[in-house]
Design an enzyme around this catalytic site. Structure first.
Site, PDB file in Angstrom:
ATOM      1  N   HIS A  15      -8.134  -4.856  -1.056  1.00  0.00           N
ATOM      2  CA  HIS A  15      -6.669  -3.930  -0.694  1.00  0.00           C
ATOM      3  C   HIS A  15      -5.953  -5.025  -0.009  1.00  0.00           C
ATOM      4  CE1 HIS A  15      -3.580  -1.379  -0.399  1.00  0.00           C
ATOM      5  NE2 HIS A  15      -4.347  -0.657  -0.291  1.00  0.00           N
ATOM      6  N   ASP A  16      -6.879  -5.372   0.915  1.00  0.00           N
ATOM      7  CA  ASP A  16      -6.245  -6.015   2.706  1.00  0.00           C
ATOM      8  C   ASP A  16      -5.796  -7.208   2.204  1.00  0.00           C
ATOM      9  OD1 ASP A  16      -7.224  -3.642   3.848  1.00  0.00           O
ATOM     10  OD2 ASP A  16      -9.005  -4.397   4.542  1.00  0.00           O
ATOM     11  N   ASP A  41      -8.681  -4.674  -6.260  1.00  0.00           N
ATOM     12  CA  ASP A  41      -8.591  -4.069  -5.101  1.00  0.00           C
ATOM     13  C   ASP A  41      -8.885  -3.037  -5.873  1.00  0.00           C
ATOM     14  OD1 ASP A  41      -7.362  -1.907  -3.666  1.00  0.00           O
ATOM     15  OD2 ASP A  41      -4.800  -3.063  -3.962  1.00  0.00           O
ATOM     16  N   SER A  77       0.712  -0.934   0.422  1.00  0.00           N
ATOM     17  CA  SER A  77       0.057   0.275  -0.243  1.00  0.00           C
ATOM     18  C   SER A  77       1.220   1.261   0.121  1.00  0.00           C
ATOM     19  CB  SER A  77      -1.031   0.112   1.221  1.00  0.00           C
ATOM     20  OG  SER A  77      -2.003   0.948   0.893  1.00  0.00           O
ATOM     21  N   ARG A 124     -12.822   6.406   8.703  1.00  0.00           N
ATOM     22  CA  ARG A 124     -12.852   4.980   8.498  1.00  0.00           C
ATOM     23  C   ARG A 124     -13.993   3.894   7.373  1.00  0.00           C
ATOM     24  NH1 ARG A 124      -7.954   2.735   8.641  1.00  0.00           N
ATOM     25  NH2 ARG A 124      -8.230   0.357  10.073  1.00  0.00           N
TER      26      ARG A 124
END
Lengths: 495, 495
Positions: free
Chosen positions: A476-477, A442, A226, A295
């Site tokens: 993405h994680d 992603d 990232s 968030r």
């Protein structure tokens, strides 16, 4: 390398992963209301409740500073614990990319794993994502699990039997390194938004001050995921002769407008929080509601629709006092679906853990990251090499296909101008073996951006680019989750 | 049908569309600051400035109600202009899906184009997306352009030489139909959040009350895009014998968790605005900041990354007083990139145009939409047909491949349970020719959801499903933009 690395193709996800078990169907039932009642909004009341608790905590702290407990809702970053990590204080100025005035001095927090070899040649510098601390894995000083716990240790992706791993909290952060919440020596008060705009390159320059202090001349590898991948590329660019290998996972060399858009939405909701006060909130309550909302938005960008289909589908969150999930229920304007309570929970967990200004400054640094040659030239950034090999012209036989590990993703035959500019910018990396790994699901650092990095490196003359794409639904994680495939690629590349 | 309908494949976008003209490179230059200055945040100050103007306007309005002008920042929906559209007042109760207590009566605003045939058999009911009014195209009463201007008219997709087109403002909206901002006859005050939760089915039932009033027994077609596609499917489900054809463009028959997530993020930022006051803001200032932030998030979901690559790339917005875009400049925490100012502008334009509570209620109705059989059964929803044809079992030869227009997207051989449930739910549509059209770059109503609708309809026994996918970069907004391909598909299907 593991055959599993090749991953799955995206089209296959839809049919295979949407088949949520039918036993969950009972969690998805709504019914009409039998009577009406006055509206209530627990999801909104939660903000006021948090505010009240923060006020109470603040009063208690000011009346008995010494009796603070861990259980209060006080922001976590306001309680740094420098016994759990190392801090190097750099007493000299740090040159900054976007400010003629340097940072007069700075602290950098770091942790290490493994043993430094006598010749100091086994060092891996691990770079973090946006909001992570230096605590990538448990240490003696801090045995709690770190953010990359399963990737660091004996025999793991970053093998502590072999390597000495260093992870820092980035400049601009709030976990021990100098950032907007730090005291400005010139005023004796927190910098707040008088903190200068920083760049990914600035973060890396601060890290190399630490390496100098530790008398580490050359890294075995620079590794990051990232935003950490941005730093990893930037480290090799600034100091090509001091970086042996580069690992760039789910990163980019040129932030895309869609990623800027998603970070801008987060900054917008945060800066609109009345508690933000143009960043000068350190002697009052933090913008906890804005942080929660930011968030929530970020969480949407970290995973993928197919994952939520698989994990949540249309399941409902049981309500307090209505634990029997087989009973149909009346919908409300506050969260009903599990996906909503998941986002709510992620926001709630984060909103007091991280400093709002750090989020704003570091997300902006990500937006500004652009390794195309014109952008680098405008900033007077200089790579410490003057002996870069000649850059082959785009489309030349040497630039492409030489040692491609991904013949199924050949670079474009007619690369667009920005890709040539990026290849020129990445020229200092031409001799550095580089692993580029991306994830097809992603949505934040898209797989197209991964191909872009790999293509530009090859066009820059780098014939040791390892390139992989992973399937799966974790978006993405994935770099935090997929130990088998992400870890396997790194282990293979580093060995 | 047009050959252009087949569109482009997504993978081809990346290489072809990221090649922004090089002349734009000069817009992307940053430089270091030569000196520091105190921070300023015009993007945050804008909220306070809007608030001040609203207060002024409110004071002026209360001191001289009759002298209101169009130029003030007062919410647009607070100035309905019933001379520009028709309003049907339904004096009887409207049954609601999620409330045992019906709406006692309601208004429905509508506009029409074309001429009703003597046999009243040429009617197209056009359904709107979330925030649209009945003003789909210009009329004599309101000559301003409508939201689907280029699709309605002589020889256009909805041909006014042939059809009589009706478009309504949905129940729950704020453009003339009864919604949260309407006066509750029981209290004499706006409903606010005492307004009942509504469903897509409720919106359609209100529309059929209007059709009854207009003595229209059967629609030639029910047409809708986005949320309008949900209504279009719901109309055919509630009244299969009254709907001749169905057009569903970029819609769904079962909202996905990722779309719920994106709408939840919007509702969250809106409901966190202190001005929202649990929905009771009608005698004070509206939650304009929350609306702006919500619209920024929504805007991200309406287009696509490839479009922004093409349209904005990494271009900067010239700053006031710094019009020379070739001059490098210092970055700031407020918007720098064109993509940011684009989102900011979209939010600013919208924040006083639409009622916040309408946004919350209607977006929730979208979340709740689920045409799988178990969900429909729980709600005691009944389709007015009792003579549905036998539903073929999934995987039967009849259910699949019969008249597929998209042999390149065959339905899954082993459909997951929810797809069978959806097929059972859609059984009342088995005899109704249906056009399903989706866009591969749509991140809100993904192309997988389009395939889902088409597959489920075929599994329900419908052998007249036309199915198309479009490429291109416009994402969800394609239905507003691509007159050639979207319009062509509709014209071909309706003729």
């Amino acid at each position: 390398m593991s055959a599993g690395l090749l991953g799955l193709l995206r089209p296959s996800l839809t049919s295979s992963l949407r088949s949520a078990p039918t036993r969950l169907a009972r969690f998805t039932r709504f019914r009409p209301a039998s009577n009406s009642c006055s509206p209530s909004f627990p999801c909104v009341d939660a903000h006021a409740a948090r505010e009240s608790k923060l006020k109470e905590s603040s009063r208690a702290a000011s009346s008995a500073t010494s009796s603070r407990t861990e259980s209060g809702p006080e922001p976590a970053y306001a309680r740094p614990n420098p016994t759990s990590y190392h801090v190097y204080h750099h007493p000299h100025p740090l040159t900054l990319t976007y400010s003629a005035k340097p940072l007069p001095s700075f602290d950098i927090a770091y942790e290490t794993w493994g043993t430094l070899s006598p010749s100091r040649d086994n060092v891996i510098l691990l770079h973090t994502g946006l909001s992570a601390s230096s605590h990538a894995a448990s240490t003696e000083a801090n045995p709690t699990e770190g953010w990359w716990q399963k990737f660091i240790g004996p025999g793991r992706a970053l093998d502590t039997n072999q390597f000495f791993i260093i992870c820092t909290n980035v400049i601009g952060g709030c976990y021990g390194s100098t950032g907007p919440s730090s005291i400005d020596p010139a005023t004796g008060r927190p910098y707040a938004t008088t903190f200068p705009i920083i760049s990914i390159f600035d973060m890396v320059r601060a890290q190399f001050c630490l390496l100098d202090h530790l008398r580490i001349d050359k890294l075995y590898a620079s590794v990051g995921c990232s935003m950490g991948a941005m730093q990893s590329l930037a480290a090799a660019w600034l100091h090509p002769s001091r970086v042996g290998k580069v690992v760039s996972i789910s990163g980019t060399a040129r932030s895309s407008p869609s990623s800027v858009a998603m970070r801008y939405a987060q900054r917008s909701v945060l800066m609109a929080d009345p508690n933000w006060k143009n960043g000068f909130y350190y002697d009052s309550l933090p913008p906890h509601t804005g942080m929660k909302l930011a968030r929530q938005i970020a969480t949407i960008t970290y995973r993928s629709g197919p994952e939520w289909d698989q994990r949540f589908g249309r399941q409902l969150q049981p309500r307090p006092g209505n634990e029997d999930s087989s009973t149909p229920r009346v919908p409300a304007l506050c969260p009903d679906f599990l996906i909503e309570t998941y986002l709510d929970h992620q926001g709630e967990q984060f909103c007091l853990k991280y400093d709002a200004n750090s989020l704003i400054y570091i997300s902006k640094a990500m937006d500004l990251f652009d390794m195309t040659l014109p952008a680098l030239q405008d900033l007077n950034l200089t790579s410490s090499t003057s002996s870069a090999p000649p850059t082959p012209e785009p489309n030349s036989a040497r630039g492409f296909h030489k040692t491609s590990h991904s013949k199924s993703h050949p670079p474009p035959l007619n690369p667009p101008p920005y890709l040539s500019d990026l290849a020129k910018g990445l020229r200092p990396l031409a001799q550095i073996p580089t692993l580029v790994l991306g994830v097809q699901s992603d949505i934040l650092f898209t797989v197209e951006q991964q191909r872009e990095v790999a293509d530009a490196l090859r066009m820059a003359g780098n014939d040791r680019v390892s390139y992989y794409e992973l399937g799966g639904v974790w978006g993405h994680d994935t770099f935090l989750i997929d130990v088998l495939n992400v870890g396997g690629a790194i282990r293979g590349f580093l060995s």
